[in-house]
Design an enzyme around this catalytic site. Structure first.
Site, mmCIF file in Angstrom:
data_model
loop_
_atom_site.group_PDB
_atom_site.id
_atom_site.type_symbol
_atom_site.label_atom_id
_atom_site.label_comp_id
_atom_site.label_asym_id
_atom_site.label_seq_id
_atom_site.Cartn_x
_atom_site.Cartn_y
_atom_site.Cartn_z
ATOM 1 N N ASP A 1 0.846 -1.188 0.000
ATOM 2 C CA ASP A 1 0.000 0.000 0.000
ATOM 3 C C ASP A 1 0.886 1.245 0.000
ATOM 4 O O ASP A 1 2.076 1.172 0.327
ATOM 5 C CB ASP A 1 -0.863 0.040 1.271
ATOM 6 N N LYS A 2 0.284 2.371 -0.325
ATOM 7 C CA LYS A 2 1.009 3.643 -0.248
ATOM 8 C C LYS A 2 0.795 4.314 1.104
ATOM 9 O O LYS A 2 1.732 4.558 1.844
ATOM 10 C CB LYS A 2 0.568 4.584 -1.367
#
Length: 789
Positions: A295-296
């Site tokens: 994920d970011k």
């Protein structure tokens, strides 16, 4: 229940008994069963049988000593498990959170798992909704339900609207009445329909394969020896005791237990680094991972909106003046994430507020701006802060060239993946008329400090990193540039086409991808499923819709801001923020893999050496070269330094760990064969040349097998020459101690058929040391041959 007093303590306790804890409970093993299960394991039953047979044969001392050894081994294992589990349990407590609840007419802080239907709760900005409920009072309330629906748009809520467990407050605050808890909540029902991951790891499967292989060899050798020695008139009861003792010493029945201890100690180390290992075998798979889908938000970035740049369009205002104006137009009573970013930036200027806020109209989804009416000294001013396209509608005073520059700045910011806020002011009235845009703020979720370095570390260590995010393509492209990730950023259409065409023979395109943007949960699941066919995949997630993707991955990782339901099903839970935490887990997992791998090499070699040596000598000479007590004592002395291998010093590889079964098998057989030759040669010398008595031969042989076996640990634990990379001090101390114990037993005659002189003991040490050098030399040659091939 009174709406003004909340539940009473008595009412709450009754409801807690009725509905249970507000938690997604894990399946727990019965504590008594878990504690005593090892007592009825195969190795335990064999030891007990050996003790009974010794008693039947009149060897009362041997019987009780075997029982003592059995319980000592049991206590050591349980103590190691207790220490590891205690550290993990302490950190798991940090996953819990408290909530403000009305009980007995007072607002108190209560662990969320003790909430019951009917409780009245109060939550502010960022608060996690702990259970399903109905809003009873709210102010400027919007809820982020992305973890439930996958949709990033905020949902405005008002009195009477339903709220769901796992979502969180994006703006405003609320009071609500709980309607459902635990497994009865909206996603609690979903969670209970999904099984927790139970797949065995790659190394776990390999350990089972080793155990089966050595078991077959041991049983075959015992059967042949039993037939041969029975034919030669060996006492059947004595023979049965010897057979059992050989199986105990030769078969690695304790191998899974040792592996569990190694994993538990590794998990306890990671617990101190804010990593919770929920499936121990996931640590082994993590060592093999060569692709990370991350994920970011909250992993690559800080999950914290920050003002990175300020533009002023009026020469009368510098950047600090613009920040001060924005500060007056923020909500301090119920601040949202952007308000907090403005406040933080204003505090960094060192200025103090010297204006009176006459009125403040907070941001909402319809107005898309905040409007502040202030008085600064004798001057009254109206300030509007919001989306550029909205604020621009009120700008009637800016000259055309300034408007053109403003529009270009907005476009450039969007192209670079920044979110922007415009600021307009007027002092020519008390309405948002005849305003002038004076500045613009650039907002972003900045990279975590260690993100760039960590991703480069992973790439250098054989792990590809791909960002999988719900953010738009422009923001994702900026992040990949800041991280210096080469490759394209795929749109949803590109992503779907990619995984539809991806297969084992068409996988080159993955190397040209840096990130997948605007990803929906279904796309993430399909990505993981397809990429798993060519890679060992680790995937991170934070929401309920990530469950299927994390279950499909070889290793599913719940990030620090993940919902509790996902944390309860993930293999690994990150309590600390940032991708650097994943790096720590990978490093530790590779250490564990190497430790278990080295142990398997040592154990295969030792089992092969012991079984084949006794098998050959039994056939040639018609008796066992060791008595039952010596065989069991040998197995016990071997276990002590082996347990310490859990903290052995190892060098991690610069690429994902991989089991080369053929290489490991060949090396183990080489060590084992050298051990067989060494043991048989010494036995023949003692029996046929020096003509020692059988009791002396058995004592010397016991000492030789103990010392040479423990010296092999020094050789097997490293690919280098043994003296250039010694084991950890714990392994050295344990090994030297057990060798001294074995030597003491031999020279004193305690528990031995007879005692031997110090000179004979010294001869055994020299003999074992010389053959140790041969094993090390063969290892180096074996390694050089592999490198050439």
């Amino acid at each position: 229940m009174s709406k003004t007093l909340g539940l009473t303590t008595v009412e709450a306790e009754a409801l807690l008994k009725k509905f249970g804890l507000n938690d997604v409970e894990e399946k727990k093993n019965d504590i008594v069963k878990k504690f005593f299960l090892p007592l009825i394991s195969p190795i335990s039953l064999m030891l007990i049988t050996a003790a009974i047979l010794s008693y039947i044969n009149g060897k009362i001392f041997d019987c009780w000593f075997i029982i003592i050894l059995f319980f000592l081994n049991f206590v050591v294992q349980k103590w190691q498990e207790f220490k590891a589990n205690k550290a993990i349990a302490e950190l798991r407590e940090k996953l819990a959170f408290d909530v403000s609840v009305l009980r007995d007419g007072k607002w108190i802080s209560l662990n969320a798992k003790f909430l019951v239907p009917g409780d009245l709760i109060r939550l502010g900005l960022g608060g996690i909704i702990p259970a399903d409920g109905v809003v009873t009072n709210s102010q400027n309330l919007s809820i982020n339900e992305a973890v439930l629906t996958g949709e990033s748009m905020l949902k405005d809520k008002k009195t009477g609207d339903k709220i769901f467990s796992g979502s969180f407050i994006a703006t405003g605050n609320l009071e609500a009445e709980i309607t459902s808890t635990g497994k009865n909540t909206n996603f609690g029902k979903t969670i209970f329909s999904i099984e927790a991951p139970a797949e065995k790891s790659i190394l776990e499967k390999d350990i089972i394969h080793i155990s089966k292989f050595l078991t077959k060899i041991s049983i075959a050798a015992v059967v042949i020896l039993t037939i041969s020695l029975t034919y030669k008139g060996f006492d059947l009861k004595e023979l049965m005791t010897l057979d059992l003792s050989l199986i105990i010493a030769g078969i690695p029945i304790a191998l899974p237990t040792v592996m569990t201890i190694i994993l538990s100690i590794g998990a306890a180390k990671l617990a101190k680094q804010s990593v919770i290992i929920r499936r121990l075998s996931a640590l082994q798979d993590l060592a093999n991972v060569n692709l990370l889908l991350t994920d970011k938000t909250g992993t690559i970035t800080k999950n914290e909106i920050t003002i990175t740049h300020v533009i002023s369009y009026d020469s009368n205002f510098n950047s600090n003046d613009i920040i001060e104006l924005a500060y007056y137009a923020t909500s301090h009573a119920t601040p949202n994430a952007i308000d907090l970013a403005v406040v933080k930036k204003f505090e960094q200027t060192g200025r103090k507020s010297n204006a009176i806020i006459l009125n403040l109209i907070p941001y909402d989804s319809e107005r898309k701006r905040t409007t502040a009416y202030i008085q600064k000294e004798q001057e009254k001013m109206v300030i509007s802060l919001g989306a550029p396209q909205i604020i621009q509608q009120f700008d009637t005073n800016s000259p055309p060239e300034q408007k053109s520059k403003f529009e270009q700045d907005v476009q450039d910011a969007a192209a670079d993946g920044f979110r922007t806020l415009a600021i307009a002011i007027t002092n020519k009235g008390e309405t948002e008329e005849r305003m002038t845009i004076v500045g613009m703020l650039f907002l972003t979720d900045p990279l975590d400090e260690g993100a760039k370095e960590t991703i480069h570390f992973m790439q250098q260590n054989g792990i590809e990193v791909k960002i999988v995010t719900g953010d738009n393509k422009l923001i994702t492209e900026r992040i990949t540039r800041e991280l210096e990730l080469s490759g394209s950023v795929f749109s949803p259409k590109d992503t779907r086409l990619f995984y539809q065409q991806y297969n084992k023979t068409n996988n080159d395109k993955l190397y040209s991808v840096a990130a997948f943007s605007e990803i929906l949960p279904r796309d993430k699941f399909e990505l993981v499923s397809k990429l798993k066919s060519t890679h060992i995949v680790a995937a991170t997630g934070d929401g309920i819709n990530d469950i299927q993707a994390l279950k499909a991955a070889n290793v599913g990782i719940a990030v620090s801001n993940a919902v509790s339901a996902l944390k309860s099903l993930a293999d690994i839970v990150l309590v600390g923020r940032g991708i650097s935490v994943i790096r720590n887990a990978i490093i530790e997992s590779r250490k564990i893999f190497i430790r278990v791998y080295n142990y398997s090499v040592y154990r295969i070699s030792e089992s092969f050496r012991l079984i084949i040596t006794i098998f050959i000598l039994g056939l040639l000479y018609g008796f066992y070269p060791l008595n039952p007590l010596q065989l069991i004592l040998l197995a016990f002395l071997n276990d002590i330094p082996i347990i310490c291998l859990a903290v052995d010093r190892v060098k991690i590889t610069t690429k994902p760990s991989k089991i080369n079964v053929k290489e490991r098998f060949n090396l183990s057989l080489l060590f084992g064969t050298i051990g067989v030759i060494s043991s048989i040669t010494l036995f023949v010398l003692m029996k046929n040349v020096w003509q020692f008595s059988l009791p002396n031969i058995q004592t010397i042989f016991f000492l030789k097998l103990t010392i040479s076996g423990h010296m092999l640990i020094f050789v097997a634990h490293t690919k280098e020459r043994w003296y250039t990379f010694l084991p950890s001090k714990e392994v050295i101390i344990a090994t030297v101690t057990t060798q001294i114990v074995a030597t003491t037993l031999a020279v004193s005659g305690f528990l031995m058929p007879s005692k031997i002189s110090f000179s004979l003991a010294a001869l055994v040490w020299v003999w074992a040391f010389i053959w140790m050098q041969l094993s090390d030399f063969v290892k180096v040659i074996h390694r050089s041959m592999i490198r050439r091939n």
